[in-house]
Design a protein around this motif. Structure first.
Motif, PDB file in Angstrom:
ATOM      1  N   ASP A   1      42.578   9.216   5.687  1.00 35.24           N
ATOM      2  CA  ASP A   1      41.458   8.288   5.135  1.00 35.24           C
ATOM      3  C   ASP A   1      40.221   8.924   4.773  1.00 35.24           C
ATOM      4  O   ASP A   1      39.441   8.620   3.810  1.00 35.24           O
ATOM      5  CB  ASP A   1      40.988   7.349   6.215  1.00 35.24           C
ATOM      6  CG  ASP A   1      42.354   6.215   6.202  1.00 35.24           C
ATOM      7  OD1 ASP A   1      43.237   6.322   5.251  1.00 35.24           O
ATOM      8  OD2 ASP A   1      42.264   5.324   7.261  1.00 35.24           O
TER       9      ASP A   1
ATOM     10  N   LEU B   1      46.127   7.196  11.062  1.00 42.88           N
ATOM     11  CA  LEU B   1      46.183   5.715  10.894  1.00 42.88           C
ATOM     12  C   LEU B   1      46.760   5.719   9.295  1.00 42.88           C
ATOM     13  O   LEU B   1      47.653   4.577   8.931  1.00 42.88           O
ATOM     14  CB  LEU B   1      44.967   5.203  11.110  1.00 42.88           C
ATOM     15  CG  LEU B   1      44.811   4.601  12.735  1.00 42.88           C
ATOM     16  CD1 LEU B   1      43.471   4.179  12.875  1.00 42.88           C
ATOM     17  CD2 LEU B   1      46.117   4.063  13.096  1.00 42.88           C
TER      18      LEU B   1
ATOM     19  N   PHE C   1      44.908   3.567   6.825  1.00 35.33           N
ATOM     20  CA  PHE C   1      44.616   2.381   6.305  1.00 35.33           C
ATOM     21  C   PHE C   1      44.523   2.464   4.761  1.00 35.33           C
ATOM     22  O   PHE C   1      44.592   1.429   4.176  1.00 35.33           O
ATOM     23  CB  PHE C   1      43.315   1.676   6.860  1.00 35.33           C
ATOM     24  CG  PHE C   1      43.677   1.171   8.304  1.00 35.33           C
ATOM     25  CD1 PHE C   1      44.358   0.071   8.168  1.00 35.33           C
ATOM     26  CD2 PHE C   1      43.212   1.674   9.571  1.00 35.33           C
ATOM     27  CE1 PHE C   1      44.290  -0.917   9.554  1.00 35.33           C
ATOM     28  CE2 PHE C   1      43.504   1.023  10.571  1.00 35.33           C
ATOM     29  CZ  PHE C   1      44.235  -0.145  10.600  1.00 35.33           C
TER      30      PHE C   1
ATOM     31  N   THR D   1      37.798  -2.090   9.517  1.00 36.49           N
ATOM     32  CA  THR D   1      39.067  -1.681  10.570  1.00 36.49           C
ATOM     33  C   THR D   1      38.568  -0.368  10.911  1.00 36.49           C
ATOM     34  O   THR D   1      39.466   0.546  11.615  1.00 36.49           O
ATOM     35  CB  THR D   1      40.194  -1.648   9.827  1.00 36.49           C
ATOM     36  OG1 THR D   1      40.346  -1.222   8.514  1.00 36.49           O
ATOM     37  CG2 THR D   1      40.877  -3.115   9.759  1.00 36.49           C
TER      38      THR D   1
ATOM     39  N   ILE E   1      50.273  -3.931   7.400  1.00 28.61           N
ATOM     40  CA  ILE E   1      49.474  -2.606   7.411  1.00 28.61           C
ATOM     41  C   ILE E   1      48.722  -2.958   8.977  1.00 28.61           C
ATOM     42  O   ILE E   1      49.092  -1.918   9.867  1.00 28.61           O
ATOM     43  CB  ILE E   1      48.546  -2.350   6.464  1.00 28.61           C
ATOM     44  CG1 ILE E   1      49.165  -1.946   5.127  1.00 28.61           C
ATOM     45  CG2 ILE E   1      47.664  -1.069   7.054  1.00 28.61           C
ATOM     46  CD1 ILE E   1      48.343  -1.568   3.913  1.00 28.61           C
ATOM     47  N   LEU E   2      48.221  -3.878   9.176  1.00 25.85           N
ATOM     48  CA  LEU E   2      47.516  -4.121  10.290  1.00 25.85           C
ATOM     49  C   LEU E   2      48.416  -4.037  11.515  1.00 25.85           C
ATOM     50  O   LEU E   2      48.322  -3.538  12.774  1.00 25.85           O
ATOM     51  CB  LEU E   2      46.418  -5.435  10.706  1.00 25.85           C
ATOM     52  CG  LEU E   2      45.438  -5.349   9.818  1.00 25.85           C
ATOM     53  CD1 LEU E   2      44.688  -6.914   9.979  1.00 25.85           C
ATOM     54  CD2 LEU E   2      44.363  -4.385  10.127  1.00 25.85           C
TER      55      LEU E   2
ATOM     56  N   LYS F   1      49.677  -0.320  11.967  1.00 27.01           N
ATOM     57  CA  LYS F   1      48.581   0.560  12.470  1.00 27.01           C
ATOM     58  C   LYS F   1      47.986   0.254  13.685  1.00 27.01           C
ATOM     59  O   LYS F   1      47.662   1.058  14.692  1.00 27.01           O
ATOM     60  CB  LYS F   1      47.446   0.633  11.294  1.00 27.01           C
ATOM     61  CG  LYS F   1      48.129   1.009   9.945  1.00 27.01           C
ATOM     62  CD  LYS F   1      48.744   2.329   9.831  1.00 27.01           C
ATOM     63  CE  LYS F   1      49.282   2.654   8.616  1.00 27.01           C
ATOM     64  NZ  LYS F   1      49.655   4.103   8.498  1.00 27.01           N
TER      65      LYS F   1
END
Length: 279
Positions: free
Chosen positions: A67, A90, A92, A177, A271-272, A275
């Motif tokens: 990210d 992660l 995101f 997030t 995705i939430l 992750k």
């Protein structure tokens, strides 16, 4: 179509990813950012250039890394579409894995994609003509000391709160997030038009994160006692020291970042769940 590529050269998989991207691109012209100069596939005639020039020439940007690499791409992108290939943890912001590169390139060639616009933040210091751009968040914290700082927050000129804390975070829904979540802030869907103001360990228990309309200009004045130093940070990448009593103005930059997605790209809550292990 012209591809521009930036990436994190410390990622062990990046040489193979660059090779696969070159094979999949075929005759498409590719420009690489300078940090990849020792990893660029040889004998291709492709050029290694400063990132600003890569962005200027490219139609689509590929971000190869985590990210943090995507946040860098966003800061320089000038609104150009970004494809995030996740080589980090992660991820995101990076919707695609390295093994999806051939499919991603083929869909780009066929025009089978759409652009999702994300809001960013622009912050301006009162003491200097210095601007900060952030897709995730702008934070103000104290450095080199465990003392708290005095924070005054105004929303469109109206006093919102005054308190002591370790710092403050102003976040976009995209960044909700990230640092915001770690500081106890809410998860906000990226389609929500909002700006999030989150204190870092406030000394008043009633002080809580606040969601404001995305049209709001947030003014933050910070003060410290003695010689402690204050730092403003945009996405943890663009940083500068502040003067005690200085004001920082933060506002939303609407639709500043363009993310490449497909119809079958996983949704926000998928995705939430993956992750953050929401089940």
């Amino acid at each position: 179509m012209i591809f521009g590529v930036l990436g994190n050269p410390r990622k062990k998989d990046i040489p193979g990813v660059l090779q696969e991207l070159k094979r999949s691109a075929g005759e498409i012209e590719i420009y690489y950012s300078e940090e990849l100069k020792d990893l660029v596939p040889g004998g291709t005639g492709d050029q290694v250039l400063p990132l600003e020039e890569v962005v200027r020439r490219a139609d689509v940007l590929f971000s190869l890394g985590g990210d943090g690499t995507f946040l860098k791409a966003a800061r320089f992108s000038r609104g150009k579409p970004i494809v995030g290939i996740n080589l980090g943890g992660l991820g995101f912001l990076n919707f695609f894995s390295p093994d999806q590169i051939p499919e991603v390139v083929n869909r780009l060639k066929r025009g089978e994609f759409y652009i999702e616009k994300r809001d960013a933040l622009l912050a301006l210091r009162s003491e200097k003509d210095e601007k900060f751009f952030a897709l995730n968040d702008v934070s103000i914290t104290i450095t080199g000391s465990s003392r708290m700082i005095e924070i005054v927050v105004e929303a469109d000129g109206e006093l919102m709160s005054r308190y002591r804390a370790d710092g403050i975070i102003v976040s976009t829904p995209t960044g909700s997030t990230a640092y915001n979540l770690a500081a106890g802030g809410p998860v906000v869907h990226p389609d929500v038009d909002a700006i999030i103001v989150t204190p870092i360990c406030a000394h008043i228990l009633s002080i809580r994160p606040v969601l404001l309309p995305s049209s709001t200009v947030v003014n933050i004045t910070v003060r410290v006692k003695g010689e402690e130093k204050l730092m403003i940070s945009a996405d943890g990448q663009q940083q500068s020291m502040l003067v005690s009593g200085e004001k920082v103005s933060v506002r939303v930059d609407k639709g500043a970042v363009s993310m490449v997605k497909f119809e079958d790209t996983p949704g926000f809550f998928e995705i939430l769940r993956k992750k953050l292990c929401w089940g």
